[in-house]
Scaffold this motif. Structure first.
Motif, PDB file in Angstrom:
ATOM      1  N   TYR A 126      25.369 103.760  10.360  1.00 55.03           N
ATOM      2  CA  TYR A 126      25.468 103.132  11.679  1.00 55.03           C
ATOM      3  C   TYR A 126      24.099 103.097  12.351  1.00 55.03           C
ATOM      4  CZ  TYR A 126      27.697 101.797  16.080  1.00 55.03           C
ATOM      5  OH  TYR A 126      28.095 101.114  17.204  1.00 55.03           O
ATOM      6  N   ARG A 127      23.378 104.206  12.265  1.00 51.72           N
ATOM      7  CA  ARG A 127      22.044 104.234  12.848  1.00 51.72           C
ATOM      8  C   ARG A 127      21.116 103.258  12.128  1.00 51.72           C
ATOM      9  NH1 ARG A 127      23.315 109.797  12.692  1.00 51.72           N
ATOM     10  NH2 ARG A 127      21.973 110.165  10.875  1.00 51.72           N
ATOM     11  N   ASP A 128      21.294 103.155  10.825  1.00 46.68           N
ATOM     12  CA  ASP A 128      20.480 102.236  10.023  1.00 46.68           C
ATOM     13  C   ASP A 128      20.722 100.793  10.470  1.00 46.68           C
ATOM     14  OD1 ASP A 128      18.983 101.001   8.054  1.00 46.68           O
ATOM     15  OD2 ASP A 128      19.975 101.985   6.380  1.00 46.68           O
ATOM     16  N   CYS A 129      21.972 100.423  10.651  1.00 47.97           N
ATOM     17  CA  CYS A 129      22.288  99.062  11.093  1.00 47.97           C
ATOM     18  C   CYS A 129      21.737  98.804  12.490  1.00 47.97           C
ATOM     19  CB  CYS A 129      23.797  98.824  11.061  1.00 47.97           C
ATOM     20  SG  CYS A 129      24.472  98.556   9.407  1.00 47.97           S
ATOM     21  N   ALA A 130      21.826  99.810  13.356  1.00 44.25           N
ATOM     22  CA  ALA A 130      21.274  99.637  14.699  1.00 44.25           C
ATOM     23  C   ALA A 130      19.773  99.397  14.638  1.00 44.25           C
ATOM     24  CB  ALA A 130      21.582 100.870  15.555  1.00 44.25           C
ATOM     25  N   SER A 131      19.110 100.091  13.706  1.00 49.45           N
ATOM     26  CA  SER A 131      17.670  99.897  13.542  1.00 49.45           C
ATOM     27  C   SER A 131      17.351  98.502  13.032  1.00 49.45           C
ATOM     28  CB  SER A 131      17.125 100.951  12.577  1.00 49.45           C
ATOM     29  OG  SER A 131      15.774 100.719  12.284  1.00 49.45           O
ATOM     30  N   ARG A 132      18.156  98.002  12.107  1.00 50.81           N
ATOM     31  CA  ARG A 132      17.894  96.706  11.492  1.00 50.81           C
ATOM     32  C   ARG A 132      18.356  95.526  12.347  1.00 50.81           C
ATOM     33  NH1 ARG A 132      17.162  97.315   5.740  1.00 50.81           N
ATOM     34  NH2 ARG A 132      17.659  99.417   5.010  1.00 50.81           N
ATOM     35  N   LEU A 133      19.489  95.708  13.051  1.00 49.61           N
ATOM     36  CA  LEU A 133      20.165  94.573  13.674  1.00 49.61           C
ATOM     37  C   LEU A 133      20.326  94.690  15.191  1.00 49.61           C
ATOM     38  CD1 LEU A 133      22.985  94.187  10.977  1.00 49.61           C
ATOM     39  CD2 LEU A 133      20.979  92.724  11.268  1.00 49.61           C
ATOM     40  N   GLY A 134      19.899  95.803  15.767  1.00 46.59           N
ATOM     41  CA  GLY A 134      20.011  95.960  17.208  1.00 46.59           C
ATOM     42  C   GLY A 134      21.112  96.929  17.591  1.00 46.59           C
ATOM     43  N   ALA A 135      21.043  97.407  18.808  1.00 45.86           N
ATOM     44  CA  ALA A 135      21.962  98.455  19.251  1.00 45.86           C
ATOM     45  C   ALA A 135      23.380  97.958  19.465  1.00 45.86           C
ATOM     46  CB  ALA A 135      21.435  99.080  20.551  1.00 45.86           C
ATOM     47  N   ASP A 136      23.560  96.663  19.697  1.00 42.41           N
ATOM     48  CA  ASP A 136      24.896  96.119  19.981  1.00 42.41           C
ATOM     49  C   ASP A 136      25.583  95.715  18.683  1.00 42.41           C
ATOM     50  OD1 ASP A 136      27.158  94.857  20.851  1.00 42.41           O
ATOM     51  OD2 ASP A 136      26.120  93.188  21.839  1.00 42.41           O
ATOM     52  N   PRO A 137      26.586  96.458  18.233  1.00 36.54           N
ATOM     53  CA  PRO A 137      27.210  96.131  16.947  1.00 36.54           C
ATOM     54  C   PRO A 137      27.950  94.800  16.951  1.00 36.54           C
ATOM     55  CG  PRO A 137      28.412  97.894  18.039  1.00 36.54           C
ATOM     56  CD  PRO A 137      27.167  97.683  18.831  1.00 36.54           C
ATOM     57  N   SER A 138      28.310  94.289  18.105  1.00 35.49           N
ATOM     58  CA  SER A 138      28.990  92.993  18.134  1.00 35.49           C
ATOM     59  C   SER A 138      28.046  91.863  17.712  1.00 35.49           C
ATOM     60  CB  SER A 138      29.553  92.705  19.529  1.00 35.49           C
ATOM     61  OG  SER A 138      28.505  92.524  20.482  1.00 35.49           O
ATOM     62  N   ALA A 139      26.733  92.122  17.757  1.00 31.48           N
ATOM     63  CA  ALA A 139      25.753  91.109  17.350  1.00 31.48           C
ATOM     64  C   ALA A 139      25.333  91.272  15.895  1.00 31.48           C
ATOM     65  CB  ALA A 139      24.522  91.189  18.260  1.00 31.48           C
ATOM     66  N   TRP A 140      25.854  92.300  15.238  1.00 29.94           N
ATOM     67  CA  TRP A 140      25.509  92.458  13.825  1.00 29.94           C
ATOM     68  C   TRP A 140      26.183  91.354  13.004  1.00 29.94           C
ATOM     69  CZ3 TRP A 140      26.678  98.413  12.983  1.00 29.94           C
ATOM     70  CH2 TRP A 140      25.836  99.157  13.814  1.00 29.94           C
ATOM     71  N   ALA A 141      25.576  91.000  11.905  1.00 28.91           N
ATOM     72  CA  ALA A 141      26.164  90.007  10.998  1.00 28.91           C
ATOM     73  C   ALA A 141      25.613  90.248   9.611  1.00 28.91           C
ATOM     74  CB  ALA A 141      25.859  88.588  11.454  1.00 28.91           C
ATOM     75  N   TRP A 142      26.496  90.220   8.620  1.00 27.40           N
ATOM     76  CA  TRP A 142      26.080  90.447   7.241  1.00 27.40           C
ATOM     77  C   TRP A 142      25.030  89.432   6.816  1.00 27.40           C
ATOM     78  CZ3 TRP A 142      24.653  93.224   3.676  1.00 27.40           C
ATOM     79  CH2 TRP A 142      24.828  93.003   2.318  1.00 27.40           C
ATOM     80  N   GLY A 143      25.168  88.188   7.246  1.00 25.17           N
ATOM     81  CA  GLY A 143      24.224  87.156   6.861  1.00 25.17           C
ATOM     82  C   GLY A 143      22.853  87.299   7.496  1.00 25.17           C
ATOM     83  N   ARG A 144      22.712  88.126   8.509  1.00 26.40           N
ATOM     84  CA  ARG A 144      21.381  88.393   9.057  1.00 26.40           C
ATOM     85  C   ARG A 144      20.564  89.263   8.101  1.00 26.40           C
ATOM     86  NH1 ARG A 144      21.732  90.827  14.890  1.00 26.40           N
ATOM     87  NH2 ARG A 144      19.460  90.916  14.502  1.00 26.40           N
ATOM     88  N   LEU A 145      21.243  89.982   7.241  1.00 21.34           N
ATOM     89  CA  LEU A 145      20.571  90.766   6.206  1.00 21.34           C
ATOM     90  C   LEU A 145      20.623  90.046   4.856  1.00 21.34           C
ATOM     91  CD1 LEU A 145      22.059  94.304   7.010  1.00 21.34           C
ATOM     92  CD2 LEU A 145      19.771  93.498   7.599  1.00 21.34           C
ATOM     93  N   HIS A 146      21.805  89.644   4.473  1.00 20.44           N
ATOM     94  CA  HIS A 146      22.105  89.146   3.133  1.00 20.44           C
ATOM     95  C   HIS A 146      21.790  87.656   3.076  1.00 20.44           C
ATOM     96  CE1 HIS A 146      25.312  88.289  -0.090  1.00 20.44           C
ATOM     97  NE2 HIS A 146      24.464  89.114  -0.668  1.00 20.44           N
ATOM     98  N   HIS A 147      20.859  87.264   2.228  1.00 14.91           N
ATOM     99  CA  HIS A 147      20.377  85.884   2.285  1.00 14.91           C
ATOM    100  C   HIS A 147      19.949  85.389   0.907  1.00 14.91           C
ATOM    101  CE1 HIS A 147      16.668  88.262   2.358  1.00 14.91           C
ATOM    102  NE2 HIS A 147      16.037  87.202   1.911  1.00 14.91           N
ATOM    103  N   ALA A 148      19.954  84.085   0.780  1.00 14.38           N
ATOM    104  CA  ALA A 148      19.437  83.432  -0.422  1.00 14.38           C
ATOM    105  C   ALA A 148      18.070  82.847  -0.107  1.00 14.38           C
ATOM    106  CB  ALA A 148      20.388  82.327  -0.874  1.00 14.38           C
ATOM    107  N   LEU A 149      17.130  83.110  -0.969  1.00 10.86           N
ATOM    108  CA  LEU A 149      15.813  82.484  -0.887  1.00 10.86           C
ATOM    109  C   LEU A 149      15.468  81.992  -2.284  1.00 10.86           C
ATOM    110  CD1 LEU A 149      13.192  81.775   0.617  1.00 10.86           C
ATOM    111  CD2 LEU A 149      12.314  84.038  -0.047  1.00 10.86           C
TER     112      LEU A 149
END
Length: 818
Positions: A681-704
């Motif tokens: 949970y702390r890791d996700c907050a660090s990566r995606l922000g403190a508000d978990p409602s704004a987290w999204a798998w696609g903000r991390l998981h991506h195709a390049l």
């Protein structure tokens, strides 16, 4: 259709005029007056769209990269040459089940070379990558198509070495946490093998000889005295200088999904066949879609652009698709060498001499480099340790005639019933596959095909002595491999899982014990069984299905935790990096709340999906491995850890598995779950922000889709990043790098065939059909692919005509063209 562009070109060697119609999605529909002309035009067209890719494929496979790119590629060239087919070429051409294999390859290469000649006459045809690096494409020989083996997927030497290294630490019982075996089996170290004699870097040459072609300023600028430093391949397939430690002895899993649903279970009353091969994501795509029409030939689908014909598609009567069936097709062989002559190795109570071959490798900017290649009766020597008096060779089906990957598909292009299709597969060697089939008569079938070595006295799970005590006894005949024709359940489906039928003599035949996890297959079977009237749209949706059964199980584990809010997460006893705080004092409770009701669907917009994947990949799985193997050196050998075994352990500790660690009783297990969940949970907050409602798998998981020259030259235009759902455990296989969350393996090509109503079939090929950055079809399908959509796979002449955007009219050369 009026208004399409028309271009007329001369194609030397063509017997009669032909044409290429390119539709709005970049598919080339080739129409020729004979089969030979059709394959010639196929080669010409493949070069038109994929010349840079084709040229790299050939130069990598033949060991000719250093000539273009300098000393930094010399070590890779030497390694590649170890794995070329060097056997009888007459036997080779005769082994594919198609009497015209050689003529087909010659016609295909003739067309390819005609395009290469066209670029020499008019450099405007040359893709920009060549100018960027100052290189030119080389002409091909027909033998190049078959001599290059190292792009095929065979196994399991990497895992043999990993298991031997675990055994050398006296920890063989822990190897199931690295890789589960199925059917259940206890590996037995071969008599005469000391696992401790297997060095960590023993397969560096194998990795190097099978690696793709990468570019970096440092490698391109490498000096001659630095050449042999560029010999190590990272776990992500990148060739680097020797400094990093050897990569883990495991390979990224590549596989596929496929299914065929019979007419009694479909909404159309016709069979539906689906295919989405899972390979490393590349730019351009590994697959290329083409349509070949000539008298007696009308096939459409995907193959690899360097090969004639197609391997996945249909012929207007029957449709076919393949996935990997992970049979064990290789062994690492260990030799004792003579104290006075390292070219002699012990065999059969006597000494036998290695065959040495001296070759010269051209190197840009300097003289040729002489290299020595050694071979034993079992295959190429991949490492020599003269101090310890040992040598190591790779025994593989690559050395057998007829083992050029996918080329045996030429034998089934005309198949129109299961018997003919099965007969064609008798000649299939590599890679070992699950083939599914469906025809317009309503019949469906599944066949396992490939060369499967017979190992009379051992299980194939560890390296073996090369003294003659562990010899292959030929190969299992095709009838030994399982199949199903028109099964009662009304469908066939495979996803690289252990699918040997109940009652199959698996322990006796020992085809292989290392399969992929069952989750994709379980999901496919569950969906198909629940749909009495399966539709084309259902198949498209299933290919894009993002349900992860492991993620669902993780959510259940979190829900089953006693509420401890009470104590908070407590000190991190797992060694997991906690990351910065910012989620409040009870991160474990907040994480459980976020996962409450999570159904396991890894949608790109899901906050819970992001938490579940970060928890498992970065915190829970590594922490659990440390509990299983407290010794750090042993734990390192088990990385990244077998997810099936580890999840079973979590759900059943301490009684879920025999020999479960004593330090993982119920209370310890719950503490481990709670602590790692809080850290995630702390890791996700660090990566995606403190508000978990704004987290999204696609903000991390991506195709390049990264161009090989990305960051090196202007031609290196990337496509992406694109947010994508799923994971390696979902039917929509989107395996990713844990460090960057970038996709590595999955389905860039997807196809669903409406068998009998061929124009209703659909496909997608990401990022696009063309490999030329100047083409409109370079990246036009990427967005549709990411959205899990598909476009028409047109077959009839009328439908193709209506969708044509460009016509390339080809005429034979005449005296006036000389």
């Amino acid at each position: 259709m009026s208004g399409h562009r028309t271009l007329t070109l001369v194609l030397p060697g063509l017997a009669e005029p032909a044409e290429i119609r390119i539709d709005r999605w970049g598919v080339a529909h080739i129409c020729a007056a004979s089969r030979g002309d059709a394959f010639r035009v196929q080669g010409f067209n493949a070069a038109r769209d994929r010349l840079w890719q084709l040229d790299l494929w050939r130069k990598r496979g033949l060991g000719r990269l250093a000539k273009d790119f300098g000393p930094g590629y010399l070590a890779q060239d030497r390694a590649s040459r170890l794995f070329l087919y060097r056997g009888d070429m007459e036997a080779e051409w005769a082994a594919y089940g198609c009497p015209d294999t050689r003529a087909v390859a010659e016609a295909f290469v003739g067309g390819l070379n005609a395009f290469v000649a066209l670029t020499a006459a008019d450099p405007a045809w040359l893709p920009p990558e060549f100018a960027s690096l100052g290189t030119r494409p080389e002409p091909w020989e027909a033998a190049d198509v078959v001599r290059i083996r190292s792009h095929a997927l065979v196994r399991n030497a990497l895992s043999e070495v990993a298991r031997a290294r675990v055994a050398a630490r006296g920890a063989l019982a822990l190897d199931r946490y690295r890789k589960a075996l199925s059917p259940a089996h206890d590996p037995v170290p071969p008599a005469g093998l000391d696992p401790a004699c297997i060095p960590a870097d023993v397969l560096d040459e194998v990795r190097l000889g099978t690696a793709g072609v990468g570019f970096s300023p440092e490698r391109l600028a490498a000096r001659r005295d630095e050449a042999w430093q560029w010999c190590r391949v990272t776990e992500h397939g990148e060739v680097v200088a020797r400094a990093p430690p050897p990569a883990p002895a495991a390979a990224a899993p590549e596989g596929s999904n496929n299914w065929a649903v019979g007419p009694g279970r479909t909404a159309t009353g016709r069979p539906i066949l689906a295919s989405d091969p899972h390979r490393a994501y590349q730019l351009p795509s590994l697959r290329y879609v083409v349509h070949l029409t000539a008298p007696g030939l009308d096939v459409i689908g995907a193959g690899e652009p360097a090969l004639p014909g197609i391997s996945i598609g249909h012929n207007g009567r029957a449709a076919f698709s393949l996935t990997i069936a992970p049979l064990d097709q290789e062994d690492l062989v260990v030799y004792e060498t003579h104290p006075d002559d390292p070219d002699l190795y012990r065999y059969g109570g006597d000494w036998e001499r290695m065959r040495r071959r001296e070759e010269h490798v051209a190197v840009r900017g300097g003289p040729d480099e002489a290299v020595s290649l050694a071979f034993t009766r079992h295959g190429p020597v991949v490492r020599e340790d003269r101090t310890a008096r040992r040598a190591f060779a790779l025994r593989t089906v690559w050395t057998e005639p007829g083992s050029a990957a996918y080329l045996a598909s030429l034998a089934y292009l005309d198949a129109a019933d299961p018997d003919a299709f099965g007969a064609a597969l008798r000649h299939w060697s590599a890679p070992s596959v699950n083939q599914v089939y469906a025809d317009a008569g309503g019949r469906i079938a599944w066949f396992m095909a490939g060369k499967a070595p017979r190992r009379p006295t051992w299980d194939g799970l560890m390296p073996v002595p090369g003294d003659g005590s562990h010899e292959w006894d030929g190969f299992h005949p095709p009838e030994d491999l399982p199949r199903a024709i028109d099964p009662d359940r009304g469908f066939v489906a495979t996803a690289n899982e252990m699918n040997l039928p109940e009652g199959y003599p698996a322990q006796a035949r020992k085809l292989g014990f290392e399969w992929l996890e069952p989750w994709r297959a379980s999901r496919i079977h569950a969906v198909l069984e629940a749909q009495p009237r399966h539709s084309l749209a259902d198949s498209v949706a299933l290919q894009g299905d993002d349900l992860s059964l492991p993620a669902r199980r993780l959510a259940a584990l979190a829900a089953g935790l006693a509420a401890p809010g009470d104590a908070g997460p407590g000190p991190d006893q797992t060694g997991t990096a906690a990351g910065p705080a910012g989620a409040g004092p009870d991160e474990a409770g907040a994480a459980r709340a976020l996962l409450a009701g999570f159904d396991g669907h890894l949608h790109e917009g899901s906050p819970a999906a992001a938490l579940a994947e970060v928890w498992w990949m970065h915190h829970l799985r590594p922490a659990l491995l440390r509990r299983v193997a407290p010794n750090p050196a042993t734990a390192a050998l088990l990385l990244p850890g077998d997810p099936e075994t580890l999840l079973d352990l979590l759900e059943g500790a301490p009684a879920g598995l025999d020999g479960a660690p004593a330090n993982l009783g119920p209370a310890a297990r719950d503490a481990l779950l709670r602590d790692t969940l809080a850290a995630a949970y702390r890791d996700c907050a660090s990566r995606l922000g403190a508000d978990p409602s704004a987290w999204a798998w696609g903000r991390l998981h991506h195709a390049l889709f990264a161009h090989p020259l990305s960051g090196i030259a202007p031609a290196g235009r990337d496509v992406g990043p694109l947010p994508v759902g799923g994971s390696g455990a979902s039917v929509m296989n989107t395996t990713y790098r844990p460090d960057t969350f970038r996709l590595t393996v999955g389905a860039s090509f997807r196809m669903v065939v409406d068998v009998g109503n061929w124009d209703a079939s659909v496909f997608v090929n990401a990022p696009g059909q063309s490999g030329d950055p100047r083409s409109a079809h370079y990246d036009d399908l990427a967005g549709l692919w990411a959205a899990r959509a598909a476009v028409p796979l047109l077959f009839s002449a009328a439908a193709v005509e209506a969708a044509t955007e460009q016509v390339i009219a080809l005429r034979p050369a005449s005296a006036d063209d000389a």
